[in-house]
Scaffold this motif. Structure first.
Motif, PDB file in Angstrom:
ATOM      1  N   SER A  47       0.906  -1.314  -0.029  1.00  0.00           N
ATOM      2  CA  SER A  47      -0.180  -0.018   0.027  1.00  0.00           C
ATOM      3  C   SER A  47       0.742   1.385   0.092  1.00  0.00           C
ATOM      4  O   SER A  47       0.259   2.128   0.172  1.00  0.00           O
ATOM      5  N   GLY A  48       2.123   1.142   0.097  1.00  0.00           N
ATOM      6  CA  GLY A  48       3.138   1.952   0.028  1.00  0.00           C
ATOM      7  C   GLY A  48       3.337   2.555   1.354  1.00  0.00           C
ATOM      8  O   GLY A  48       4.101   3.643   1.622  1.00  0.00           O
ATOM      9  N   LEU A  49       3.018   2.053   2.622  1.00  0.00           N
ATOM     10  CA  LEU A  49       3.396   2.380   3.875  1.00  0.00           C
ATOM     11  C   LEU A  49       4.739   1.837   3.990  1.00  0.00           C
ATOM     12  O   LEU A  49       5.161   0.915   3.629  1.00  0.00           O
ATOM     13  N   THR A  50       5.627   2.738   4.936  1.00  0.00           N
ATOM     14  CA  THR A  50       6.803   2.057   5.696  1.00  0.00           C
ATOM     15  C   THR A  50       6.519   1.251   6.563  1.00  0.00           C
ATOM     16  O   THR A  50       5.657   1.495   7.680  1.00  0.00           O
ATOM     17  N   VAL A  51       7.023  -0.133   6.613  1.00  0.00           N
ATOM     18  CA  VAL A  51       6.660  -1.000   7.620  1.00  0.00           C
ATOM     19  C   VAL A  51       8.151  -1.322   8.313  1.00  0.00           C
ATOM     20  O   VAL A  51       9.076  -1.670   7.879  1.00  0.00           O
ATOM     21  N   SER A  52       7.999  -1.694   9.703  1.00  0.00           N
ATOM     22  CA  SER A  52       8.645  -2.219  10.525  1.00  0.00           C
ATOM     23  C   SER A  52       8.106  -3.233  11.259  1.00  0.00           C
ATOM     24  O   SER A  52       6.848  -3.062  11.845  1.00  0.00           O
ATOM     25  N   SER A  53       8.479  -4.352  11.288  1.00  0.00           N
ATOM     26  CA  SER A  53       7.795  -5.597  11.926  1.00  0.00           C
ATOM     27  C   SER A  53       9.100  -6.764  12.319  1.00  0.00           C
ATOM     28  O   SER A  53      10.105  -6.432  11.631  1.00  0.00           O
ATOM     29  N   GLU A  54       8.673  -7.627  13.336  1.00  0.00           N
ATOM     30  CA  GLU A  54       9.934  -8.456  13.449  1.00  0.00           C
ATOM     31  C   GLU A  54       9.301  -9.860  13.493  1.00  0.00           C
ATOM     32  O   GLU A  54       8.033 -10.096  14.097  1.00  0.00           O
TER      33      GLU A  54
END
Length: 94
Positions: free
Chosen positions: A80-87
């Motif tokens: 969707s164009g979002l910046t994502v941070s996940s683990e």
């Protein structure tokens, strides 16, 4: 400031791959559908999967089952164009 920076050019894909292949961080590139397109040498070293085995496979198949929903949400947000941070945790080959 480097000449390249002043001229507005950016490194090509081969240059980026060389840099990423020499980092100790696990790095991969996946297509929009989640299929692994490229992994660096740290990916192979840390997780035990050779690039010839994982390229073309769904990234989700290497993610710990308990973390697959988190990974899927991150993929959808990223598309969707979002910046994502996940683990998430990955499965090792052994």
């Amino acid at each position: 400031m480097t000449e390249r920076h002043r001229s507005g050019t950016t490194p090509d894909l081969d240059t980026l791959r060389v840099v990423l292949d020499h980092t100790s961080d696990v790095v991969w590139c996946a297509a929009a559908d989640g299929t692994i397109a490229w992994v660096n040498s740290a990916f192979s070293h840390v997780l035990g999967w050779s690039s010839s085995v994982v390229v073309g496979r769904p990234l989700a198949s290497l993610i710990h089952p308990d973390d697959r929903a988190t990974a899927q949400r991150a993929q959808i947000a990223g598309q969707s164009g979002l910046t994502v941070s996940s683990e998430v945790r990955f499965e090792r080959s052994d």
